[in-house]
Design an enzyme around this catalytic site. Sequence first.
Site, PDB file in Angstrom:
ATOM      1  N   SER A 112      28.938  40.501  40.761  1.00  0.00           N
ATOM      2  CA  SER A 112      30.381  40.321  40.688  1.00  0.00           C
ATOM      3  C   SER A 112      31.169  41.575  41.054  1.00  0.00           C
ATOM      4  O   SER A 112      31.047  42.091  42.154  1.00  0.00           O
ATOM      5  CB  SER A 112      30.739  39.814  39.290  1.00  0.00           C
ATOM      6  OG  SER A 112      32.095  39.455  39.221  1.00  0.00           O
ATOM      7  N   HIS A 113      31.923  42.095  40.101  1.00  0.00           N
ATOM      8  CA  HIS A 113      32.839  43.213  40.355  1.00  0.00           C
ATOM      9  C   HIS A 113      32.174  44.555  40.107  1.00  0.00           C
ATOM     10  O   HIS A 113      32.803  45.587  40.223  1.00  0.00           O
ATOM     11  CB  HIS A 113      34.023  43.071  39.412  1.00  0.00           C
ATOM     12  CG  HIS A 113      33.563  42.873  37.995  1.00  0.00           C
ATOM     13  ND1 HIS A 113      32.954  41.716  37.587  1.00  0.00           N
ATOM     14  CD2 HIS A 113      33.555  43.691  36.933  1.00  0.00           C
ATOM     15  CE1 HIS A 113      32.609  41.837  36.313  1.00  0.00           C
ATOM     16  NE2 HIS A 113      32.952  43.027  35.897  1.00  0.00           N
ATOM     17  N   ASP A 276      37.246  40.125  44.120  1.00  0.00           N
ATOM     18  CA  ASP A 276      36.152  41.007  43.706  1.00  0.00           C
ATOM     19  C   ASP A 276      34.908  40.890  44.586  1.00  0.00           C
ATOM     20  O   ASP A 276      34.922  40.214  45.618  1.00  0.00           O
ATOM     21  CB  ASP A 276      35.791  40.749  42.243  1.00  0.00           C
ATOM     22  CG  ASP A 276      35.042  39.441  42.070  1.00  0.00           C
ATOM     23  OD1 ASP A 276      35.269  38.519  42.878  1.00  0.00           O
ATOM     24  OD2 ASP A 276      34.224  39.346  41.139  1.00  0.00           O
ATOM     25  N   ASP A 278      32.115  39.246  44.599  1.00  0.00           N
ATOM     26  CA  ASP A 278      31.569  37.948  45.016  1.00  0.00           C
ATOM     27  C   ASP A 278      32.652  36.893  45.225  1.00  0.00           C
ATOM     28  O   ASP A 278      32.345  35.716  45.397  1.00  0.00           O
ATOM     29  CB  ASP A 278      30.529  37.458  44.008  1.00  0.00           C
ATOM     30  CG  ASP A 278      31.118  37.240  42.629  1.00  0.00           C
ATOM     31  OD1 ASP A 278      32.096  37.923  42.284  1.00  0.00           O
ATOM     32  OD2 ASP A 278      30.610  36.380  41.888  1.00  0.00           O
ATOM     33  N   ASP A 280      35.063  35.587  43.266  1.00  0.00           N
ATOM     34  CA  ASP A 280      35.540  34.603  42.290  1.00  0.00           C
ATOM     35  C   ASP A 280      36.726  35.100  41.470  1.00  0.00           C
ATOM     36  O   ASP A 280      37.390  34.307  40.815  1.00  0.00           O
ATOM     37  CB  ASP A 280      34.402  34.093  41.385  1.00  0.00           C
ATOM     38  CG  ASP A 280      33.700  35.195  40.633  1.00  0.00           C
ATOM     39  OD1 ASP A 280      34.062  36.377  40.817  1.00  0.00           O
ATOM     40  OD2 ASP A 280      32.765  34.880  39.860  1.00  0.00           O
ATOM     41  N   ARG A 281      37.002  36.402  41.506  1.00  0.00           N
ATOM     42  CA  ARG A 281      38.143  36.909  40.739  1.00  0.00           C
ATOM     43  C   ARG A 281      39.354  37.140  41.634  1.00  0.00           C
ATOM     44  O   ARG A 281      39.207  37.300  42.845  1.00  0.00           O
ATOM     45  CB  ARG A 281      37.800  38.253  40.088  1.00  0.00           C
ATOM     46  CG  ARG A 281      36.738  38.130  39.045  1.00  0.00           C
ATOM     47  CD  ARG A 281      36.553  39.456  38.334  1.00  0.00           C
ATOM     48  NE  ARG A 281      35.583  39.269  37.255  1.00  0.00           N
ATOM     49  CZ  ARG A 281      35.481  40.039  36.201  1.00  0.00           C
ATOM     50  NH1 ARG A 281      36.270  41.092  36.078  1.00  0.00           N
ATOM     51  NH2 ARG A 281      34.576  39.795  35.273  1.00  0.00           N
ATOM     52  N   GLU A 362      40.486  32.645  32.854  1.00  0.00           N
ATOM     53  CA  GLU A 362      40.098  33.694  31.925  1.00  0.00           C
ATOM     54  C   GLU A 362      40.969  34.921  32.157  1.00  0.00           C
ATOM     55  O   GLU A 362      41.402  35.184  33.285  1.00  0.00           O
ATOM     56  CB  GLU A 362      38.639  34.081  32.144  1.00  0.00           C
ATOM     57  CG  GLU A 362      37.658  32.992  31.809  1.00  0.00           C
ATOM     58  CD  GLU A 362      36.257  33.565  31.709  1.00  0.00           C
ATOM     59  OE1 GLU A 362      35.851  33.916  30.596  1.00  0.00           O
ATOM     60  OE2 GLU A 362      35.586  33.685  32.747  1.00  0.00           O
ATOM     61  N   SER A 364      40.044  37.757  32.429  1.00  0.00           N
ATOM     62  CA  SER A 364      39.331  38.710  33.273  1.00  0.00           C
ATOM     63  C   SER A 364      39.534  38.400  34.753  1.00  0.00           C
ATOM     64  O   SER A 364      38.616  38.562  35.549  1.00  0.00           O
ATOM     65  CB  SER A 364      37.850  38.674  32.919  1.00  0.00           C
ATOM     66  OG  SER A 364      37.389  37.332  32.971  1.00  0.00           O
ATOM     67  N   LYS A 375      35.040  30.049  39.053  1.00  0.00           N
ATOM     68  CA  LYS A 375      36.374  30.544  39.306  1.00  0.00           C
ATOM     69  C   LYS A 375      36.460  30.925  40.783  1.00  0.00           C
ATOM     70  O   LYS A 375      35.436  31.127  41.431  1.00  0.00           O
ATOM     71  CB  LYS A 375      36.697  31.706  38.393  1.00  0.00           C
ATOM     72  CG  LYS A 375      35.737  32.869  38.466  1.00  0.00           C
ATOM     73  CD  LYS A 375      36.000  33.809  37.304  1.00  0.00           C
ATOM     74  CE  LYS A 375      35.046  34.982  37.334  1.00  0.00           C
ATOM     75  NZ  LYS A 375      34.223  35.083  36.142  1.00  0.00           N
TER      76      LYS A 375
HETATM   77  C1  G1P Z   1      33.106  39.308  32.003  1.00  0.00           C
HETATM   78  C2  G1P Z   1      34.441  38.681  31.668  1.00  0.00           C
HETATM   79  C3  G1P Z   1      34.314  37.183  31.596  1.00  0.00           C
HETATM   80  C4  G1P Z   1      33.745  36.661  32.918  1.00  0.00           C
HETATM   81  C5  G1P Z   1      32.441  37.388  33.237  1.00  0.00           C
HETATM   82  C6  G1P Z   1      31.906  37.004  34.599  1.00  0.00           C
HETATM   83  O1  G1P Z   1      32.176  38.996  31.009  1.00  0.00           O
HETATM   84  O2  G1P Z   1      34.941  39.184  30.448  1.00  0.00           O
HETATM   85  O3  G1P Z   1      35.563  36.614  31.340  1.00  0.00           O
HETATM   86  O4  G1P Z   1      33.494  35.287  32.850  1.00  0.00           O
HETATM   87  O5  G1P Z   1      32.655  38.794  33.227  1.00  0.00           O
HETATM   88  O6  G1P Z   1      32.774  37.336  35.628  1.00  0.00           O
HETATM   89  P1  G1P Z   1      31.802  40.011  29.810  1.00  0.00           P
HETATM   90  O7  G1P Z   1      31.371  41.298  30.449  1.00  0.00           O
HETATM   91  O8  G1P Z   1      33.073  40.217  29.025  1.00  0.00           O
HETATM   92  O9  G1P Z   1      30.737  39.314  29.031  1.00  0.00           O
HETATM   93 ZN    ZN Z   2      32.956  37.938  40.384  1.00  0.00          ZN
END
Ligand code: G1P
Ligand code: ZN
Length: 542
Positions: A112-113, A276, A278, A280-281, A362, A364, A375
């Site tokens: 992800s990010h 981000d 991948d 999705d954000r 979310e 986030s 997402k």
């Molecule tokens: C974090 C975010 C959550 C999101 C996840 C995946 O998870 O808080 O909302 O779904 O990344 O992108 P966390 O590190 O808080 O468990």
């Molecule tokens: Zn992501």
Amino acid sequence: MIRTVQTTPFDDQKPGTSGLRKKVPVFQQPNYVENFIQSVFDSLDGYRGKTLAIGGDGRFLNREVIGIAIRMAAANGFGKVIVGKGGILSTPAASNIIRKYGCFGGIILSASHNPGGPHEDFGIKYNIGNGGPAPEKITDAIFARSKAIREYRIADIGPLDLDRIGTTRAGDMAVEVIDPVTDYAALMETLFDFEAIRAMFKGGFRMAFDAMHAVTGPYAKEILENRLGAPAGTARNFVPREDFGGHHPDPNLVHARELYDEMMAPGAPDFGAASDGDGDRNLIIGRGIFVTPSDSLAVLAANAHLAPGYRAELKGIARSMPTSAAADRVAAKLKIGMYETPTGWKFFGNLLDAGMATICGEESAGTGSDHVREKDGLWAVLLWLNILAVRKESAKDIVTKHWAEFGQNYYSRHDYEAVETDKANALIDELRGRFATLPGQKIGALTVAAADEFAYHDPVDGSVSKNQGTRVLFEGGSRVVFRLSGTGTSGATLRVYIEKYEPDPAQHGRDPQAALAELIAAADAIAGIRRHTGRDAPTVIT
Ligand code: G1P
Ligand code: ZN
């Protein structure tokens, strides 16, 4: 030729909030990837002859692991794999492929990010046939299997050409390489009023989209510039890199600072956005206003009917527990269901499948809808553009009017990253020990109304997920939530979510840190953040 290889289990392959995430060197240990993928396959039933989608965000190790996944899918009896060209698929695009082509499931490679590169992060996630992340009962089975695994199967096949679109064979299995953007762009065209957005760009609307050297670059180029006619240069940092150019591909006010500064400066474009690693954000910044993801969810839900894909009444809205209650007020006005789930997109899948929710989000920076089961960063950006094109108002005006109608939920998240795991656990344990005595306590002008641990009872399958975050609720509706991250790869990350509802328009639009100062101080007084972590400030504030 199929080989069965003897192996020994690893004890740390527990999928977290979103799949298995570790540092690259951990994944590079002999058999580490193979063990996990075999554990996934061993936890599934009935995939023989079926299709598996495979793709990733292009970060360091993507290609190698895609090669392993394809060879193992062939050895384990899948009939076909669909893989993005160059091994690339954004997470929402992968979800779409799984759904559109009726795949049995999919393997998505992403952290992800989180940063990428030889010493940074990597991740493997399994998604089920609805296109969404595997629910806990499957991830638990995968973890159990990973602790007992003794062998895996892999097919010896020649080199795979992932850069040419078309179908080839790998042993008995077909390998179809597809363009990663085409199906996704087609889906977006069914949801949004491309003509109205095109007219807006034609009229001189200016936008800055920062792809952060991550997977959304090619998607943004094609959709924003080629199909919607935004001027060349609208999509920035659009060439995906294995190490995201050395940055964190995290679209927040820290890592997308340049975009933020530009949007706050004179001469700013009309609209700024980022996505981000991948895809999705999303980050949404209007000229002169950062839109918190919680507010963005509420505004999108309140205005979704302006987009062709959402003309029919929304079925419901869902948000993760730490996300602000801004969307709840929209659901109440629309008289539709509102669902509060634990953190992580996997909890939205059942509600979406059951037709109980249309839009989910979310805090986030993750928003999406029932068009896929992940997402979706660009989706949120396109829905915003559609709303802007129809309302012909600025993002700032739209948000300000929204607050005037519904009130403003001041919101901020404070992250304390790489805290020693023992210390973070001690903080949470101590807090839990005080649930009984906290109610009634006064901290400054605030009085604690209740303190508990969030548990979720899934209304669709009846499953219960416990220990999903510690909540301290104050009289008057303000709250502070404490949670340990389930996606980190070093030590623990303590997340502190702070929220206060403000109905009075004269008090709207203030600096959130100032508006929340009393609650921020109360959070430390209650949980002893400094005392436990030794930190006197958060690592990241969003
Ligand atoms: C974090 C975010 C959550 C999101 C996840 C995946 O998870 O808080 O909302 O779904 O990344 O992108 P966390 O590190 O808080 O468990
Ligand atoms: Zn992501």
